[in-house]
Design an enzyme around this catalytic site. Sequence first.
Site, PDB file in Angstrom:
ATOM      1  N   CYS A   1      -6.027   4.285  -3.266  1.00  0.00           N
ATOM      2  CA  CYS A   1      -6.624   2.706  -2.830  1.00  0.00           C
ATOM      3  C   CYS A   1      -7.638   2.301  -3.992  1.00  0.00           C
ATOM      4  O   CYS A   1      -7.688   1.187  -4.170  1.00  0.00           O
ATOM      5  CB  CYS A   1      -6.919   2.994  -1.297  1.00  0.00           C
ATOM      6  SG  CYS A   1      -5.451   3.433  -0.643  1.00  0.00           S
TER       7      CYS A   1
ATOM      8  N   HIS B   1       1.496   2.302   3.780  1.00  0.00           N
ATOM      9  CA  HIS B   1       0.489   3.407   3.927  1.00  0.00           C
ATOM     10  C   HIS B   1       0.729   4.405   5.111  1.00  0.00           C
ATOM     11  O   HIS B   1       0.573   3.553   6.845  1.00  0.00           O
ATOM     12  CB  HIS B   1      -0.778   3.035   4.071  1.00  0.00           C
ATOM     13  CG  HIS B   1      -2.043   3.877   3.812  1.00  0.00           C
ATOM     14  ND1 HIS B   1      -2.276   4.969   5.208  1.00  0.00           N
ATOM     15  CD2 HIS B   1      -2.952   4.201   2.770  1.00  0.00           C
ATOM     16  CE1 HIS B   1      -3.906   5.958   4.394  1.00  0.00           C
ATOM     17  NE2 HIS B   1      -3.957   5.115   3.026  1.00  0.00           N
TER      18      HIS B   1
ATOM     19  N   ASP C   1       0.967  -1.103  -0.128  1.00  0.00           N
ATOM     20  CA  ASP C   1      -0.002  -0.183   0.045  1.00  0.00           C
ATOM     21  C   ASP C   1       0.750   1.626  -0.078  1.00  0.00           C
ATOM     22  O   ASP C   1       1.913   1.378   1.310  1.00  0.00           O
ATOM     23  CB  ASP C   1      -0.822  -0.091   1.760  1.00  0.00           C
ATOM     24  CG  ASP C   1      -2.205   0.556   1.329  1.00  0.00           C
ATOM     25  OD1 ASP C   1      -1.996   1.969   0.226  1.00  0.00           O
ATOM     26  OD2 ASP C   1      -2.757   1.007   1.982  1.00  0.00           O
ATOM     27  N   ASP C   2       0.517   1.901  -1.340  1.00  0.00           N
ATOM     28  CA  ASP C   2       1.667   3.376  -0.906  1.00  0.00           C
ATOM     29  C   ASP C   2       3.581   2.983  -1.350  1.00  0.00           C
ATOM     30  O   ASP C   2       4.091   3.702  -0.857  1.00  0.00           O
ATOM     31  CB  ASP C   2       0.917   4.353  -0.199  1.00  0.00           C
ATOM     32  CG  ASP C   2      -0.824   4.908   0.330  1.00  0.00           C
ATOM     33  OD1 ASP C   2      -0.752   4.346  -0.957  1.00  0.00           O
ATOM     34  OD2 ASP C   2      -0.867   5.721   0.922  1.00  0.00           O
TER      35      ASP C   2
ATOM     36  N   ARG D   1      -7.529  -1.008  -6.407  1.00  0.00           N
ATOM     37  CA  ARG D   1      -8.585  -2.484  -6.199  1.00  0.00           C
ATOM     38  C   ARG D   1      -9.520  -2.983  -7.201  1.00  0.00           C
ATOM     39  O   ARG D   1      -9.421  -3.904  -6.969  1.00  0.00           O
ATOM     40  CB  ARG D   1      -9.033  -2.703  -4.551  1.00  0.00           C
ATOM     41  CG  ARG D   1      -7.293  -2.103  -3.898  1.00  0.00           C
ATOM     42  CD  ARG D   1      -7.839  -1.853  -2.345  1.00  0.00           C
ATOM     43  NE  ARG D   1      -6.207  -2.323  -1.686  1.00  0.00           N
ATOM     44  CZ  ARG D   1      -5.413  -1.685  -1.865  1.00  0.00           C
ATOM     45  NH1 ARG D   1      -4.882  -0.339  -2.106  1.00  0.00           N
ATOM     46  NH2 ARG D   1      -4.569  -2.022  -0.841  1.00  0.00           N
TER      47      ARG D   1
ATOM     48  N   LYS E   1       1.367  10.073  -4.938  1.00  0.00           N
ATOM     49  CA  LYS E   1       0.094   9.544  -5.133  1.00  0.00           C
ATOM     50  C   LYS E   1      -1.207  10.443  -5.303  1.00  0.00           C
ATOM     51  O   LYS E   1      -0.959  11.805  -4.723  1.00  0.00           O
ATOM     52  CB  LYS E   1      -0.722   8.806  -3.590  1.00  0.00           C
ATOM     53  CG  LYS E   1      -1.772   8.048  -3.014  1.00  0.00           C
ATOM     54  CD  LYS E   1      -1.782   7.677  -2.107  1.00  0.00           C
ATOM     55  CE  LYS E   1      -3.808   7.582  -1.336  1.00  0.00           C
ATOM     56  NZ  LYS E   1      -3.345   6.437   0.382  1.00  0.00           N
TER      57      LYS E   1
ATOM     58  N   SER F   1      -8.642   1.735   5.167  1.00  0.00           N
ATOM     59  CA  SER F   1      -6.443   1.725   5.533  1.00  0.00           C
ATOM     60  C   SER F   1      -6.357   1.626   6.608  1.00  0.00           C
ATOM     61  O   SER F   1      -7.252   1.809   8.213  1.00  0.00           O
ATOM     62  CB  SER F   1      -6.227   3.307   4.599  1.00  0.00           C
ATOM     63  OG  SER F   1      -6.476   3.303   3.296  1.00  0.00           O
TER      64      SER F   1
ATOM     65  N   ASP G   1      -0.609  -0.490  -4.755  1.00  0.00           N
ATOM     66  CA  ASP G   1      -1.587  -0.493  -5.234  1.00  0.00           C
ATOM     67  C   ASP G   1      -1.795   1.651  -6.078  1.00  0.00           C
ATOM     68  O   ASP G   1      -2.713   1.485  -7.026  1.00  0.00           O
ATOM     69  CB  ASP G   1      -2.730  -0.189  -4.065  1.00  0.00           C
ATOM     70  CG  ASP G   1      -2.236   0.964  -2.831  1.00  0.00           C
ATOM     71  OD1 ASP G   1      -0.976   1.288  -2.803  1.00  0.00           O
ATOM     72  OD2 ASP G   1      -3.577   1.347  -2.727  1.00  0.00           O
ATOM     73  N   ASN G   2      -0.315   2.040  -5.651  1.00  0.00           N
ATOM     74  CA  ASN G   2      -0.821   3.394  -6.682  1.00  0.00           C
ATOM     75  C   ASN G   2       0.944   3.770  -5.436  1.00  0.00           C
ATOM     76  O   ASN G   2       1.732   3.350  -4.815  1.00  0.00           O
ATOM     77  CB  ASN G   2      -1.325   4.807  -6.315  1.00  0.00           C
ATOM     78  CG  ASN G   2      -2.004   3.803  -4.593  1.00  0.00           C
ATOM     79  OD1 ASN G   2      -3.300   3.648  -3.782  1.00  0.00           O
ATOM     80  ND2 ASN G   2      -1.302   4.792  -3.656  1.00  0.00           N
TER      81      ASN G   2
ATOM     82  N   LYS H   1      -5.265  -5.542   3.647  1.00  0.00           N
ATOM     83  CA  LYS H   1      -6.197  -4.376   3.670  1.00  0.00           C
ATOM     84  C   LYS H   1      -7.299  -4.774   2.299  1.00  0.00           C
ATOM     85  O   LYS H   1      -6.930  -4.844   1.143  1.00  0.00           O
ATOM     86  CB  LYS H   1      -5.384  -3.524   3.781  1.00  0.00           C
ATOM     87  CG  LYS H   1      -6.330  -1.970   2.884  1.00  0.00           C
ATOM     88  CD  LYS H   1      -5.698  -1.057   2.373  1.00  0.00           C
ATOM     89  CE  LYS H   1      -5.629   0.257   1.521  1.00  0.00           C
ATOM     90  NZ  LYS H   1      -5.465   0.984   1.255  1.00  0.00           N
TER      91      LYS H   1
END
Length: 397
Positions: A74, A224, A34-35, A78, A297, A150, A276-277, A119
């Site tokens: 996010c 994240h 995540d991130d 997904r 992001k 998150s 995810d990004n 997540k």
Amino acid sequence: MIRTLILAVVALTLAQPSQAAETAKPNIVLIFVDDMGYGDLGCYGNKLNKTPNIDRLAAEGQRWTSFYSSGATCVPSRRGLMTGRHPVLMGDANLVDARDKLMAAMLKKHGYRTAILGKWHLAGYPKEFTTSPMHPLECGFDYHYGTPGSNDVPAPKGKVQNRELFDTCDKFTFQVPLIRGRNVVEYPANQELFTSRYTEQAVNWIKQSGDKPFFLYFAHNMPHAPVFASEPFQGKSKGGRYGDVIEEIDWSVGQVMQTIKDEGLDEQTLTVFTSDNGPWSMFGPHGGTATPLRGEKGTCWEGGYRVPGIFRWPGKIKPGVVDGLAANLDLYATFAKLASGTVSSEDTFGQPGYISLDLTDTLLHNAPSPRKQWIYSSGAIAFRSGQYKIHLSTKDR
């Protein structure tokens, strides 16, 4: 009599390919962080964070240099991943009506055991997650252990998610539930233990794989913001607090890969690692870097969408670097092809926004990537065709 024996041998021989195809379905481990930024890993040029396990994953497989998330935040990322559909082209589609077509449900139809660790955040943040129709157990997963969304939701009463709060918060400030199936096992969850707990669950679940192929969706909460690492990793990285978190994720990857090897599943397992990004760089020590890319992001600059993309499958994927385009929504058609021999069913093709492309020829035969174009749509609009990109609108954080 001889003719009968010959016919029997021929029939048995003809039956072998279908049996082989059945046993040839790979296990699939999708590690979805995540991130994490394009420049956060050693294999993508980072000089501070030590990531030997992920670097080895890249050295033994394919490392993509133009791999995109489906969204720069996010939820859209997904949605694209789990549906094969571009989030901006889906319109007002209700995912509840398409639960049987989500990635896990599709793979389950083809005989896979399925699990999600970490997540979810596919359909926003429902207030009653444990009874939501979009709970992972309603969407094709056999096992679930993780958080609804998150790790910064909900924010403490009267507070907002900003740099000051991230600087001063502790591991319990953001009261996030940890849930197994439909049961809350800890509230608020100790955020320092997210990575280690998920890793323990992953190791145990893989060991129980049996004879069926499995799909493990390992969706880390980290890195994240706010970022937390467990005690053995705190203060150990040259990359600071964020680097500690990256290095624990790297440790986690090493534990999962060692378990796959110890269980004799290495050559039967496709492992994919991506984010995810892009990174939340605006939060300083709580965010990563997209270097050498611009942006972060939530933007349509390359740093918002372009993320690490690593594929490893010993004996199947020849090590190398791929400069062609691909996106996480292409994993849908790719996994479908590997699981069933076809990219997807006709009703999947008919879903609004379905643009997933099968990457197996690139992965297995070094063919050029089938994707030539990409649309960016989070907070601004941009479009890439080959080596050219146009920004119709732009946004910085």
